[in-house]
Design an enzyme around this catalytic site. Structure first.
Site, mmCIF file in Angstrom:
data_model
loop_
_atom_site.group_PDB
_atom_site.id
_atom_site.type_symbol
_atom_site.label_atom_id
_atom_site.label_comp_id
_atom_site.label_asym_id
_atom_site.label_seq_id
_atom_site.Cartn_x
_atom_site.Cartn_y
_atom_site.Cartn_z
ATOM 1 N N ASN A 7 1.072 -0.949 -0.100
ATOM 2 C CA ASN A 7 0.153 0.463 -0.068
ATOM 3 C C ASN A 7 1.243 1.577 -0.124
ATOM 4 O O ASN A 7 1.561 1.571 0.543
ATOM 5 C CB ASN A 7 -1.037 -0.003 1.273
ATOM 6 C CG ASN A 7 -1.780 1.413 1.542
ATOM 7 O OD1 ASN A 7 -1.469 2.350 1.323
ATOM 8 N ND2 ASN A 7 -3.245 0.818 1.751
ATOM 9 N N ARG A 18 4.457 18.782 -0.598
ATOM 10 C CA ARG A 18 5.097 19.321 -0.469
ATOM 11 C C ARG A 18 4.509 19.927 -2.083
ATOM 12 O O ARG A 18 5.347 20.865 -3.344
ATOM 13 C CB ARG A 18 7.296 19.208 -0.677
ATOM 14 C CG ARG A 18 7.790 18.870 0.631
ATOM 15 C CD ARG A 18 7.425 20.399 0.878
ATOM 16 N NE ARG A 18 8.811 21.261 0.690
ATOM 17 C CZ ARG A 18 10.198 21.561 0.638
ATOM 18 N NH1 ARG A 18 10.183 20.506 1.382
ATOM 19 N NH2 ARG A 18 9.851 22.770 -0.172
ATOM 20 N N HIS A 44 -4.942 3.221 -1.405
ATOM 21 C CA HIS A 44 -6.820 3.606 -1.176
ATOM 22 C C HIS A 44 -7.401 5.216 -1.046
ATOM 23 O O HIS A 44 -7.400 5.750 -0.782
ATOM 24 C CB HIS A 44 -7.040 3.535 0.744
ATOM 25 C CG HIS A 44 -7.682 3.111 1.241
ATOM 26 N ND1 HIS A 44 -8.864 2.242 1.994
ATOM 27 C CD2 HIS A 44 -9.515 3.840 0.649
ATOM 28 C CE1 HIS A 44 -9.719 2.562 2.419
ATOM 29 N NE2 HIS A 44 -10.756 3.988 2.076
ATOM 30 N N ARG A 46 -9.003 8.366 -1.281
ATOM 31 C CA ARG A 46 -10.842 8.890 -0.050
ATOM 32 C C ARG A 46 -10.980 9.807 -0.852
ATOM 33 O O ARG A 46 -10.516 10.908 -1.284
ATOM 34 C CB ARG A 46 -9.752 9.309 1.266
ATOM 35 C CG ARG A 46 -9.140 7.986 1.882
ATOM 36 C CD ARG A 46 -9.209 8.529 2.850
ATOM 37 N NE ARG A 46 -8.842 7.336 3.850
ATOM 38 C CZ ARG A 46 -9.706 6.022 4.529
ATOM 39 N NH1 ARG A 46 -10.434 6.596 4.972
ATOM 40 N NH2 ARG A 46 -8.741 4.969 5.685
ATOM 41 N N HIS A 51 -3.654 11.857 0.253
ATOM 42 C CA HIS A 51 -3.173 10.984 -0.166
ATOM 43 C C HIS A 51 -2.894 10.667 -1.588
ATOM 44 O O HIS A 51 -2.853 11.282 -2.596
ATOM 45 C CB HIS A 51 -2.638 9.074 0.899
ATOM 46 C CG HIS A 51 -3.747 8.975 1.657
ATOM 47 N ND1 HIS A 51 -4.746 8.514 0.530
ATOM 48 C CD2 HIS A 51 -4.078 8.653 2.612
ATOM 49 C CE1 HIS A 51 -5.889 7.685 1.470
ATOM 50 N NE2 HIS A 51 -5.381 8.512 2.719
ATOM 51 N N GLU A 71 -8.556 0.286 -2.864
ATOM 52 C CA GLU A 71 -9.359 -0.603 -2.716
ATOM 53 C C GLU A 71 -10.687 0.969 -1.620
ATOM 54 O O GLU A 71 -10.055 1.999 -2.401
ATOM 55 C CB GLU A 71 -8.423 -0.478 -0.521
ATOM 56 C CG GLU A 71 -7.840 -1.735 -0.805
ATOM 57 C CD GLU A 71 -7.315 -1.941 0.601
ATOM 58 O OE1 GLU A 71 -6.768 -2.309 1.301
ATOM 59 O OE2 GLU A 71 -6.829 -0.363 1.798
ATOM 60 N N THR A 101 -8.005 5.623 9.268
ATOM 61 C CA THR A 101 -7.484 4.664 8.722
ATOM 62 C C THR A 101 -9.511 3.988 8.760
ATOM 63 O O THR A 101 -9.927 3.619 9.477
ATOM 64 C CB THR A 101 -6.495 4.036 9.300
ATOM 65 O OG1 THR A 101 -6.304 2.868 8.133
ATOM 66 C CG2 THR A 101 -6.753 3.150 10.808
ATOM 67 N N HIS A 191 -4.020 -4.539 7.510
ATOM 68 C CA HIS A 191 -4.536 -4.018 8.753
ATOM 69 C C HIS A 191 -3.193 -4.074 9.974
ATOM 70 O O HIS A 191 -3.572 -5.536 10.863
ATOM 71 C CB HIS A 191 -5.898 -4.047 9.262
ATOM 72 C CG HIS A 191 -6.309 -2.524 9.776
ATOM 73 N ND1 HIS A 191 -6.298 -1.331 8.966
ATOM 74 C CD2 HIS A 191 -5.472 -2.248 10.970
ATOM 75 C CE1 HIS A 191 -6.280 -0.494 10.003
ATOM 76 N NE2 HIS A 191 -6.095 -0.713 11.091
#
Length: 238
Positions: A7, A18, A44, A46, A51, A71, A101, A191
């Site tokens: 991941n 940055r 993943h 969102r 991210h 995901e 998370t 996880h």
């Protein structure tokens, strides 16, 4: 053989600190992780793109040569993205938009009909489907009726209990994985897995097809180097 999917959300977090075009180069990191021996890349995205950005998923699909696992909660925007990209695997995770998370698996009894429809749609676009799930066997039975190919066991409880007693920690997961196998479901896990607890989980779950690891692996890479770290994680799966 249990595959390692890395991941790279945390790599994107560092980049975003940055600006979108700053280092590290997310695509090059993905290429390197594959070159170092991983069999997959997990992201993943969102809704707030804090991210992984949706465009990252499109760009990664063009360069990943192993398996891209995307995901997320199957919101309309997420489903539109995976319909466009058609990754090798889509892992359905029921997290809220504000979640730090993933912290729980699906209630597959409550959402059985909804998940059945989503799984059918994703299959129509050629993606393998995995449902993020706890170790409740009744929820696993319900998951099997959705048509999903795999379940991903949420291993936070195993990782938390591991140091107090690894046999007690792994027992429910061993039973859950065996039950999934009897139902004809493939088994993934993820996880809080790390270099301390991964090998034992792998030894105890012969059904384990894939693990998805991000935070611990990236944290270890700060000290051990990315190439060495990927290979150390791979060694735990031998």
């Amino acid at each position: 053989m249990t595959k390692l999917s890395v991941n790279i959300n945390k790599i994107a977090t560092l980049r975003n600190a940055r600006g979108p075009h700053a280092r590290p180069d997310l695509l090059q990191v993905a290429r390197d992780i594959e070159r170092f021996g991983a069999e997959g890349i997990t992201v993943h995205p969102r809704p707030d793109e804090r991210h992984i950005r949706y465009q990252d998923v499109r760009d990664l699909h063009a360069v990943v040569t192993t398996e891209l696992n995307v995901e997320g909660n199957p919101t309309p925007d997420f489903l539109a993205l995976v319909r466009e990209v058609r990754p090798a695997q889509v892992t359905l995770v029921p997290d809220a938009p504000e979640a730090l998370t993933s912290s729980a698996g699906w209630d597959t009894i409550l959402h059985q009909a909804y998940l059945r429809d989503v799984v059918a749609e994703l299959h129509a676009h050629g993606s393998r489907v995995s449902i993020f799930l706890g170790i409740d066997l009744a929820l696993m039975d319900a998951a099997a009726t959705t048509g999903t190919d795999r379940i991903e066991l949420y291993t936070e409880a195993y990782a938390r209990q591991y140091t107090a007693g690894r046999e007690a920690a792994v027992g429910p997961y061993r039973a859950a994985a065996a039950h999934a196998g009897r139902l004809g479901l493939g088994v993934n896990a993820g996880h809080d897995l790390d270099l301390d607890n991964l090998a034992f989980l792998h030894q105890q779950l012969p059904e384990l097809a894939e693990v998805s690891i991000g935070h611990a692996l990236v944290a270890d890479a700060l000290y051990l180097g990315l190439e060495n770290t990927v290979q150390l994680y791979k060694r735990q799966l031998r």
